[in-house]
Design a protein around this motif. Sequence first.
Motif, PDB file in Angstrom:
ATOM      1  N   VAL A  94       0.850  -1.205   0.000  1.00 21.87           N
ATOM      2  CA  VAL A  94       0.000   0.000   0.000  1.00 21.87           C
ATOM      3  C   VAL A  94       0.883   1.252   0.000  1.00 21.87           C
ATOM      4  O   VAL A  94       2.092   1.172   0.195  1.00 21.87           O
ATOM      5  CB  VAL A  94      -0.931   0.041   1.231  1.00 21.87           C
ATOM      6  CG1 VAL A  94      -1.877  -1.155   1.262  1.00 21.87           C
ATOM      7  CG2 VAL A  94      -0.135   0.137   2.525  1.00 21.87           C
ATOM      8  N   GLU A 121       0.215   9.478   2.261  1.00 13.99           N
ATOM      9  CA  GLU A 121      -1.150   9.786   1.806  1.00 13.99           C
ATOM     10  C   GLU A 121      -1.557  11.185   2.253  1.00 13.99           C
ATOM     11  O   GLU A 121      -2.225  11.912   1.512  1.00 13.99           O
ATOM     12  CB  GLU A 121      -2.150   8.780   2.389  1.00 13.99           C
ATOM     13  CG  GLU A 121      -2.205   7.462   1.665  1.00 13.99           C
ATOM     14  CD  GLU A 121      -3.374   6.617   2.159  1.00 13.99           C
ATOM     15  OE1 GLU A 121      -4.512   7.087   2.117  1.00 13.99           O
ATOM     16  OE2 GLU A 121      -3.118   5.486   2.628  1.00 13.99           O
ATOM     17  N   PRO A 135      -7.237  11.776   3.963  1.00 16.26           N
ATOM     18  CA  PRO A 135      -7.007  11.499   2.539  1.00 16.26           C
ATOM     19  C   PRO A 135      -8.286  11.032   1.855  1.00 16.26           C
ATOM     20  O   PRO A 135      -9.080  10.304   2.458  1.00 16.26           O
ATOM     21  CB  PRO A 135      -5.964  10.393   2.556  1.00 16.26           C
ATOM     22  CG  PRO A 135      -5.275  10.546   3.864  1.00 16.26           C
ATOM     23  CD  PRO A 135      -6.318  11.026   4.818  1.00 16.26           C
ATOM     24  N   ARG A 136      -8.463  11.482   0.638  1.00 15.32           N
ATOM     25  CA  ARG A 136      -9.691  11.180  -0.088  1.00 15.32           C
ATOM     26  C   ARG A 136      -9.692   9.751  -0.605  1.00 15.32           C
ATOM     27  O   ARG A 136      -8.640   9.121  -0.737  1.00 15.32           O
ATOM     28  CB  ARG A 136      -9.858  12.152  -1.249  1.00 15.32           C
ATOM     29  CG  ARG A 136      -8.845  11.953  -2.367  1.00 15.32           C
ATOM     30  CD  ARG A 136      -8.854  13.119  -3.326  1.00 15.32           C
ATOM     31  NE  ARG A 136      -8.525  14.374  -2.642  1.00 15.32           N
ATOM     32  CZ  ARG A 136      -8.696  15.577  -3.200  1.00 15.32           C
ATOM     33  NH1 ARG A 136      -9.192  15.691  -4.406  1.00 15.32           N
ATOM     34  NH2 ARG A 136      -8.372  16.660  -2.522  1.00 15.32           N
ATOM     35  N   TYR A 137     -10.914   9.297  -0.911  1.00 15.42           N
ATOM     36  CA  TYR A 137     -11.100   8.005  -1.567  1.00 15.42           C
ATOM     37  C   TYR A 137     -11.147   8.293  -3.057  1.00 15.42           C
ATOM     38  O   TYR A 137     -11.880   9.176  -3.480  1.00 15.42           O
ATOM     39  CB  TYR A 137     -12.409   7.392  -1.077  1.00 15.42           C
ATOM     40  CG  TYR A 137     -12.569   5.936  -1.390  1.00 15.42           C
ATOM     41  CD1 TYR A 137     -12.023   4.975  -0.560  1.00 15.42           C
ATOM     42  CD2 TYR A 137     -13.285   5.520  -2.507  1.00 15.42           C
ATOM     43  CE1 TYR A 137     -12.167   3.630  -0.839  1.00 15.42           C
ATOM     44  CE2 TYR A 137     -13.429   4.176  -2.795  1.00 15.42           C
ATOM     45  CZ  TYR A 137     -12.872   3.236  -1.952  1.00 15.42           C
ATOM     46  OH  TYR A 137     -13.020   1.899  -2.231  1.00 15.42           O
TER      47      TYR A 137
END
Lengths: 256, 708
Positions: free
Chosen positions: A34, A40, A184-186
């Motif tokens: 990841v 992130e 952090p955005r998706y």
Amino acid sequence: MNIVACVKQVPDTEALIKVKPDGSGIDEGGIKWVMNPYDEYGVEEALRLKEAKGGEVTIVSVGPARAMETIRTALAMGAEKGVHVSDPLLDNTDAYTTAAALAAVIKGLNPDIIFCGQRAIDDDSGQVGSILAAILGIPQVTIVTKLEMADGKIKAIKPIEGAQLVIESTLPCVITTQKGLNEPRYASLPGIMKAKKKPVDVKNAAALGIATEPKAKVAKMTPPPDRAPGKIIAGDDPAAKAAELVRLLREEAKVI
Amino acid sequence: MTHGGDILKVGNEGREVFWNAPFPTEPILFLFTAIVLAIAAYGVYLRWQMWTAIGKPEDRTDQPKERIRSLIINGLFQVRTFREYYAGIFHSLIFFGFFVLIFGAAVDATQFHIGLPFFHGKFYLWFSLLMEIFGLAVLAGVVMALVRRYVLKPDLLGYQGKPDNTFDDAVVLILIGAIIVTGFIIESLRIYVNYNLDGYTWEVWSFVGFALSHIYTGISYDSVRMAHKVMWWTHSFLTFAFIAYLPWSRLMHIITSPVNQYMKSLKPKGYLEPIRDFETAETFGVGKLEAFTWKQIFDSDACTRCGRCQDGCPAYLSKKPLSPKKLVQDIKTHWEDRVKIVLAARKLAKEKGGEPEIPPPDKALLGDVIDMHELWACTNCMYCMENCPVYVEHVPKIISMRQCKVLMDAEFSPELQLTYRNMENNSNPWGIGGHLRADWAKEIGVKTLAEDPNVEYLFYVGCSGSFDDRGKKVSVAFAKILKAAGVSFGILGTEEGCCGDSAMRGGNEYLYQSLAQANIELMNGYGVKKIICTCPHGYNALKKDYPHFGGNFEVYHHSEILADLIAGGRIRLKKAVSSLCTYHDSCFLGRYNDIYEQPRKVLSAVPGVRMVEMKRNLEKSFCCGAGGGRMWMEEDIGERINDMRTDQAIEAGAETIAVACPFCLTMMADGIKDRAMEEKMKSLDIAEIVWDAMDLEEAQAAPAAPSE
């Protein structure tokens, strides 16, 4: 504005880490990779800055071929382009060489601001951002939880023991990002689809003209020692068991 | 007007159609009939234009036989309206009454124009009686409806305690009532003359008119004839009004309801059309009205605001802003506003030439028309759809709007974002390391398919059964039962992945499909044929949705397997488990898959278990609150749904809440804790109860029998 966010691909926090028998590193089999969670925050902050002030976000990563997935993840979140420094000579290299590779790429990008995670969760060295700032000869603000930009300067908040520092810095500078800076955005699905077509330059050490010999090496990796099993005090007499407990705490554990 | 002696003979009983209505009554009647039919037709035409103006194509005309069956059952016989008794009764009184009266009027008209050889004598008498009874039925229905709407004021005829009655609601009921009342009055006036003056003694068969006719005693026949004329025209014009008003009022449901019943989804319950064009599509889900299919829009026009959906909606009853009725009505209002603008723009473009310039909507579908708290409150329990008499499909609309929020806007709750990341990285919603998935099975020695693929069943354990501490106990109990019964089975072990249900229902179709495909590839690789699931969410997904992606398996829920094993005598329940037990229906087992009987059979077979039902059960069961991705989201508005369900179990006096779903198990256990009832109550999966009753815990479970 030219914004750069540096990312590293690391094992998922829940992944089962097995040290290779020869102690040269970890067994990578079955590991889910990841984006380093601290990175992130950097990517997210870069995107927010771009959305507020305009400009372009470039993702830079040093890592093996699989690190491309992580660059694509950042592109899916909304970054414009990426640079992937991929060279077997740089696999598992040290913080200095990583920073040197990043610096070689970033110099050419003419950045206004550079984001790095405050550390990577795999080796926990926490040096890359700082070395990068040093090589580039620009200021750095580390472990930032809040960031504002106005009049060509940034104002960052950095928590320290019992207080927080408000730090102003000129641009360009390196910001290392800490949990709490943002959520952090998706990535949206169109973002994921578009990311597949966004440009990513792949470069090797020779192209960047950097030395690949690390200054620091991991000499040996060993798993933490197994914890000694707990002891159950047997017996029927509570008083005797209590006495035994006290004796063990005093004589063996040496805590009382 | 007398008829001489003939008609008075026995067997000649009858009456003159258009009595006391001499020429030119009939041509006038025809003229007005033509006018009102034209008005009604125009109204329907306008609506037709609206229905066909926007919306994506969708075929709802396949399998005509099945559709006609649906229409007969729920249109003609009104079966689903009886899911709410009071409303079912009054609606049927009005519906069947009207049906028969219209048939009666048609017989009258035929008699007048062609002449019916049998329209006299006994036939006429029975016909008269029938008309009286059904006239009364309509009237009773109207009175019941008025009393319900304006006196009893049930919550389902409103929203959050406020009735949502419109002027039209009253007009329609009063109009129908007035047609019937004036009908009886003209009949009584005619009978007054026919009975007293002409000696039509059989008029007693028209018992309502006959009884009413006594009112006029002492009034001159001429006055009564005059009154008759006035009332006759009043009755006629009320009827005209009814016809003309139909398309402009809620009476339109006379057309839209049967059409919607005919067009109902014939797919398996809870079916969702998968997104198939991830690579090429530019938008996903529904973010604006036009992105719905025409049927999804038509649904909202077919909704009659009856409120049955709302009456058992866990989100609504727990005081969250979502009401399925309100959601559908809000879409309808938005559609009515929007479609007028679209049609006007198209008309203008036609006149002037060029492309129609359609202004963007002043209200966003997501955010303005449908509030986000509404959109995300749905547990996908499908109570609304299962109880809607006209088959409005609420849940697919909600999921398609969620798809837009998740896939397009990436705007949804942080908890759910974390859940999705966990599912992406570790293939389970908790985000526990995937390598721990099979740890529950270590001690009892269940083989994986990698170790032995030659087994009859794959036990698909799912995430709850693999990672949740309570769920793991259920997996252990069920695996032990299978072993004891000598069932040949295996698990996928750490290779197993999340079924994806929570992602799909939370709008993340992309993630769902990637999870589903990984599982399907794996299962097909092992040549899996039969699968058992302990989680109804996995069961439903594997059974109904995996076939879209090449996963065609025979899928069973463990309640089915347990019921079979018990019925076949393959497991013996020896130990009495003394408990007053209520079975909580899992939505994905009950409403989605009609599995109501098997878990109850299993429990009834356990010695010592006494069963008690909660008030809300079977297809009207109350959700535990965890479906539709809600398991992973904060519940910070209104009451907690699981606590409400626990209260219902407490009210039933249950000592054990038996469940057949790991989500329900968690929710009920939490509810019992919240209500501080841990001392008196527990929640258990049926597999745990069965394993306990098998009384084999001390003895080592028998080794698995060789595969069949």
